[in-house]
Design a protein around this motif. Structure first.
Motif, PDB file in Angstrom:
ATOM      1  N   GLY A 238       0.793  -1.007   0.109  1.00 19.76           N
ATOM      2  CA  GLY A 238       0.022   0.125   0.415  1.00 19.76           C
ATOM      3  C   GLY A 238       0.354   1.351  -0.089  1.00 19.76           C
ATOM      4  O   GLY A 238      -0.102   2.352   0.242  1.00 19.76           O
ATOM      5  N   SER A 239       1.906   1.621  -0.091  1.00 17.85           N
ATOM      6  CA  SER A 239       3.285   2.263  -0.681  1.00 17.85           C
ATOM      7  C   SER A 239       4.044   2.446  -1.606  1.00 17.85           C
ATOM      8  O   SER A 239       3.836   1.122  -2.115  1.00 17.85           O
ATOM      9  N   LEU A 240       4.345   3.423  -2.139  1.00 21.43           N
ATOM     10  CA  LEU A 240       5.018   3.296  -2.595  1.00 21.43           C
ATOM     11  C   LEU A 240       6.406   2.707  -2.969  1.00 21.43           C
ATOM     12  O   LEU A 240       6.905   1.822  -4.076  1.00 21.43           O
ATOM     13  N   ALA A 241       6.878   2.772  -1.984  1.00 21.18           N
ATOM     14  CA  ALA A 241       7.847   1.647  -1.110  1.00 21.18           C
ATOM     15  C   ALA A 241       7.835   0.288  -2.117  1.00 21.18           C
ATOM     16  O   ALA A 241       8.267  -0.324  -2.135  1.00 21.18           O
ATOM     17  N   GLY A 242       6.410   0.269  -1.556  1.00 19.59           N
ATOM     18  CA  GLY A 242       6.196  -1.654  -1.764  1.00 19.59           C
ATOM     19  C   GLY A 242       5.610  -1.858  -3.603  1.00 19.59           C
ATOM     20  O   GLY A 242       6.158  -2.700  -3.837  1.00 19.59           O
ATOM     21  N   LEU A 243       5.287  -1.026  -4.024  1.00 21.23           N
ATOM     22  CA  LEU A 243       5.938  -0.517  -5.893  1.00 21.23           C
ATOM     23  C   LEU A 243       6.640  -0.842  -6.243  1.00 21.23           C
ATOM     24  O   LEU A 243       6.910  -1.540  -6.503  1.00 21.23           O
ATOM     25  N   ILE A 244       7.719   0.036  -6.010  1.00 22.86           N
ATOM     26  CA  ILE A 244       9.107   0.256  -5.910  1.00 22.86           C
ATOM     27  C   ILE A 244       9.663  -1.398  -6.370  1.00 22.86           C
ATOM     28  O   ILE A 244      10.423  -2.348  -6.840  1.00 22.86           O
ATOM     29  N   ALA A 245       9.621  -1.608  -5.240  1.00 23.33           N
ATOM     30  CA  ALA A 245       9.961  -3.681  -4.386  1.00 23.33           C
ATOM     31  C   ALA A 245       9.518  -4.183  -5.404  1.00 23.33           C
ATOM     32  O   ALA A 245      10.406  -5.488  -5.995  1.00 23.33           O
ATOM     33  N   GLU A 246       8.154  -3.968  -5.913  1.00 22.29           N
ATOM     34  CA  GLU A 246       8.014  -5.339  -7.177  1.00 22.29           C
ATOM     35  C   GLU A 246       8.022  -4.405  -8.351  1.00 22.29           C
ATOM     36  O   GLU A 246       7.460  -5.503  -9.168  1.00 22.29           O
ATOM     37  N   ARG A 247       8.997  -3.891  -8.753  1.00 23.89           N
ATOM     38  CA  ARG A 247       9.517  -3.747 -10.402  1.00 23.89           C
ATOM     39  C   ARG A 247      10.809  -4.430 -10.328  1.00 23.89           C
ATOM     40  O   ARG A 247      11.877  -4.322  -9.220  1.00 23.89           O
ATOM     41  N   PRO A 248      10.724  -5.529 -11.167  1.00 22.36           N
ATOM     42  CA  PRO A 248      12.361  -5.757 -11.454  1.00 22.36           C
ATOM     43  C   PRO A 248      12.775  -5.767 -11.832  1.00 22.36           C
ATOM     44  O   PRO A 248      12.982  -4.331 -13.207  1.00 22.36           O
TER      45      PRO A 248
END
Length: 384
Positions: A185-195
């Motif tokens: 639910g955070s931008l940090a979470g999205l960044i971690a999901e980007r390969p």
């Protein structure tokens, strides 16, 4: 320095440096008036027929853009001009987080519906919004993170390289701790999901998002003070989310947190017969254009221009990137959480609907008193 383009004199360069953000610095230095340069820009435009002017700076020459035609060329994003590496997004699907961020903004705004609200109080609440959006609820109380960013920005303005290096190491370490949590639910979470996103790239993106969201606090305080001083617009903003968003955009037009946009030439570029090398800084002083004397609404609070197509005809009112849209959405939700729960009343007469709005605004002097809303036909809380 190329000799075919007009070149500002040493005095002109100093005057411009005193009013426009220096190359490499993302935001306005406190105490500067981004509009004092209007007269000088008008002089340069008349003298050189609107051609760009080369300005001397401590970090080398910069090209100052004056005309609308050249501004549109720079802002077209067609490959000739680029933002800094840390500002280039890598396709984060931020729209999926918009509902979560809006809920966060409304929740935090609930703490500002009583008593006196000044910039320090509003900023403290908004920085919590920024930290929660970028790094998750685990960063909500990390005041040190925001303090380090403030100190790092200040060191950059003063070009204190040793202090920058020291603060940067501490700031990066703190960001990494939050990035490792990759809170859902955070931008940090999205960044971690980007390969394929390396650590340094993730650091830069996260830091840029936090800075971009954080700087909105000035615009939010300005808009809240404007709504407090303009009862008719306040009533419309309370009823209509689109109108409230227009009010926020108006607050940012009147006193922009980023008075000059900076780009860097990605390739060799031709300007009126002069070729500039790749890596040349290009400055577009949008603040002076947003309150140009040719605009009938220049020094008034006019949210309607963002709704009736008036602003759409101005090049400086371009839609902006996904990050701008997200920040405006979250900022609008934050303001809605305040004005729909309480009525802001101005403290003092710094702003008034009966006279032109000032060109400069000292945030430390802005204060509003939050009063409970009276529902028609129902007693006020004080009467219960």
């Amino acid at each position: 320095m190329p000799r075919d383009l007009p070149r500002a004199t040493v005095l002109e360069s100093l005057r411009l440096a005193a009013t426009i953000v220096p190359p490499g610095l993302p935001h306005l230095t406190g105490g500067r008036d981004p509009l004092r340069s209007r007269a000088l820009l008008a002089e340069l435009e008349a003298r050189y027929g609107g051609r760009p002017v080369l300005v001397r700076g401590l970090r080398g020459p910069a090209l100052l853009i004056i005309s609308k035609r050249d501004a549109l060329r720079v802002l077209s994003e067609e490959g000739e001009f680029a933002q800094g590496v840390e500002q280039r997004p890598f396709g984060l699907p931020t729209d999926v987080l918009r509902p979560t961020f809006i809920d966060i903004a409304r929740e935090e705004a609930g703490e500002l519906t009583s008593g006196v609200v000044d910039h320090d109080r509003l900023n403290a609440r908004w920085q919590r919004v920024a930290r929660r959006c970028v790094y998750g609820d685990g960063a909500a109380d990390d005041l040190e993170l925001t303090r380090l960013l403030t100190d790092l920005t200040r060191a950059g303005r003063w070009r204190d390289r040793r202090r920058q290096d020291l603060l940067s190491g501490r700031y990066d370490a703190r960001i990494l701790d939050h990035l490792r949590r990759a809170e859902p639910g955070s931008l940090a979470g999205l960044i971690a999901e980007r390969p394929g996103v390396g650590r340094s790239r993730g650091l830069m993106q996260a830091a840029f998002w936090l800075m971009g969201l954080g700087v909105m606090s000035a615009g939010l305080m300005q808009t809240l003070a404007l709504l407090a001083a303009h009862p008719a617009q306040r009533k419309s903003a309370r009823r209509d989310a689109d109108y409230l968003r227009a009010c926020l955009r108006e607050g940012l037009r009147l006193w922009p947190p980023v008075p000059a946009l900076s780009r860097v030439t990605a390739t060799r570029t031709d300007w009126y017969g002069t070729t500039l090398p790749a890596g040349t800084t290009v400055l577009v002083p949008i603040a002076a254009h947003q309150r140009s004397s040719r605009l009938p609404y220049a020094n008034t609070f006019a949210p309607e221009i963002w709704l009736d197509g008036t602003a759409a005809n101005e090049w400086w009112a371009r839609p902006g990137c996904d990050g701008v849209h997200l920040t405006l959405a979250v900022g609008t939700a934050f303001l809605a959480g305040i004005v729909r729960a309480a009525r802001p009343k101005p403290v003092g007469r710094l702003l008034s609907p009966h006279r032109p709005l000032p060109h400069t605004l000292n945030l430390s002097r802005l204060r509003v008193t939050m009063r409970p809303l009276r529902i028609h036909g129902a007693p006020s809380p004080a009467q219960n």
